[in-house]
Design an enzyme around this catalytic site. Sequence first.
Site, PDB file in Angstrom:
ATOM      1  N   LYS A  90       0.807  -1.229   0.000  1.00 47.73           N
ATOM      2  CA  LYS A  90       0.000   0.000   0.000  1.00 47.73           C
ATOM      3  C   LYS A  90       0.836   1.273   0.000  1.00 47.73           C
ATOM      4  CE  LYS A  90      -4.478  -1.508   1.696  1.00 47.73           C
ATOM      5  NZ  LYS A  90      -4.344  -2.985   1.817  1.00 47.73           N
ATOM      6  N   GLU A 104     -10.601   7.013   3.267  1.00 51.51           N
ATOM      7  CA  GLU A 104     -11.484   6.143   4.028  1.00 51.51           C
ATOM      8  C   GLU A 104     -10.749   4.820   4.171  1.00 51.51           C
ATOM      9  OE1 GLU A 104     -12.857   6.762   0.713  1.00 51.51           O
ATOM     10  OE2 GLU A 104     -12.075   4.887  -0.089  1.00 51.51           O
ATOM     11  N   SER A 155       1.797  -9.790  -0.993  1.00 51.36           N
ATOM     12  CA  SER A 155       1.422  -8.375  -0.863  1.00 51.36           C
ATOM     13  C   SER A 155       1.707  -7.780   0.509  1.00 51.36           C
ATOM     14  CB  SER A 155      -0.059  -8.205  -1.201  1.00 51.36           C
ATOM     15  OG  SER A 155      -0.861  -9.066  -0.413  1.00 51.36           O
TER      16      SER A 155
HETATM   17  C1  LIG Z   1      -5.083  -3.989   1.289  1.00 48.06           C
HETATM   18  C2  LIG Z   1      -4.378  -5.243   1.031  1.00 48.06           C
HETATM   19  C3  LIG Z   1      -4.728  -6.105  -0.035  1.00 48.06           C
HETATM   20  C4  LIG Z   1      -5.899  -5.856  -0.931  1.00 48.06           C
HETATM   21  O1  LIG Z   1      -5.848  -4.688  -1.689  1.00 48.06           O
HETATM   22  P1  LIG Z   1      -5.565  -4.714  -3.261  1.00 48.06           P
HETATM   23  O2  LIG Z   1      -5.870  -3.327  -3.678  1.00 48.06           O
HETATM   24  O3  LIG Z   1      -6.468  -5.729  -3.869  1.00 48.06           O
HETATM   25  O4  LIG Z   1      -4.146  -5.075  -3.439  1.00 48.06           O
HETATM   26  C5  LIG Z   1      -3.967  -7.234  -0.242  1.00 48.06           C
HETATM   27  N1  LIG Z   1      -2.926  -7.546   0.553  1.00 48.06           N
HETATM   28  C6  LIG Z   1      -2.570  -6.758   1.592  1.00 48.06           C
HETATM   29  C7  LIG Z   1      -1.415  -7.166   2.429  1.00 48.06           C
HETATM   30  C8  LIG Z   1      -3.278  -5.593   1.861  1.00 48.06           C
HETATM   31  O5  LIG Z   1      -2.908  -4.826   2.896  1.00 48.06           O
END
Ligand SMILES: *Cc1c(COP(=O)(O)O)cnc(C)c1O
Length: 398
Positions: free
Chosen positions: A91, A113, A379
């Site tokens: 993020k 938000e 992610s």
């Molecule tokens: C917020 C988040 C997601 C989901 O958001 P995307 O916009 O679909 O990437 C996925 N993995 C993590 C670790 C997150 O914090």
Amino acid sequence: MTTYSQPDDAGHYGEFGGKYVPETLIPALEELESVYYHLKDDSEFQGELDELHREYTGRPSPLTYAPRLSDDLKLNIFLKREDLNHTGAHKINNTLGQILLARKMGKTRIIAETGAGQHGVATATVAAKFGLQCIVYMGEEDIRRQQLNVFRMELLGAEVRPVNSGSKTLKDATNEAIRDWVANVEDTYYLIGSVVGPHPYPMIVRDFQKIIGEETKEQFAAMSGGLPDALVACVGGGSNAIGIFYPFIDDDVQMYAVEASGLGLDTEKHAATMSLGSQGIFHGASSYLLHNDNGQVQLPHSISAGLDYPGIGPEHSYLKTSGRVKYLDATDNEAVQAFRWLSEKEGIIPALESAHALAVLQQRKTSMEKWDNVVVNLSGRGDKDVNTIADYLGKDLS
Ligand SMILES: *Cc1c(COP(=O)(O)O)cnc(C)c1O
């Protein structure tokens, strides 16, 4: 040769996207678009962002070979380590990029938000770094569930504003943020957290996240020479998935996005927008959406807060209908198994969101016979999820 070219000038990805917002916001969206197009190819702007990524985010994030997972599946599995970024997920790639845009536009007040609070924390982080006022709208129900993230935002100097309308969750917080933006558009920048919202946000967020795929391409070529056979990423709004996919979109590489099917596709507790949703308008754009026949947005469910979202970015809807990306799903239970699999086999505790991506490999939900190499986008890291896992496994930590 580049053949893929989305969105069109009006912000449409095929039949999806657009800007469904109150009239008063159109000039603000146009201003954002024109500033962005100007800065996109500005070497000073890109240089500033690159340096921040090196010295603050900690980029490039490694591409790690996972030998023991690979051994289990008889397939080479590589992990793109977005979990190692500052604040623990992808993020920050987006919030850093957008805060620089806000500064260039002379905005002094940042609003956002948040549902689970992760985007709120990533926004509060960069607002603190640049000394900008930050207000985060959050549903009261989410505030109750995510007290630690609320406290983090407060520690970072942000104000968390409770929203007590409707279901008191993300969709209500989104409405409140848009209302604030309408009232304060002169000095306020609305910082959106995924490839969602009205044009140009989905494009801007994609561009700030595509660094994931650009690095992966270079790192994979250096390690193995050539391209991976497949990429796998989880999808809530869709930003980490688009981020790793986009630089490969014209290449001969298969792509799989994994949404959360919660307690199962045959229950009402899921966040399977692609499998079970249909086209609708939400958060200023047209895309796949979970809604009932009256157009009321359905409340999604997933064990992972970051996938617990009723919509999905418009570019994903386009990539689904065009067939370029395959959309799969993993349940809460499958994600928990994959979470443990990675933790035990590689010494990496993943975010529950990312565990959904691993789950489709572990469960062999797609044919992998012809693959030699697959890259999974990790992610985020799982420290934030340890209590959830303990609850799920019936372990009392108190
Ligand atoms: C917020 C988040 C997601 C989901 O958001 P995307 O916009 O679909 O990437 C996925 N993995 C993590 C670790 C997150 O914090």
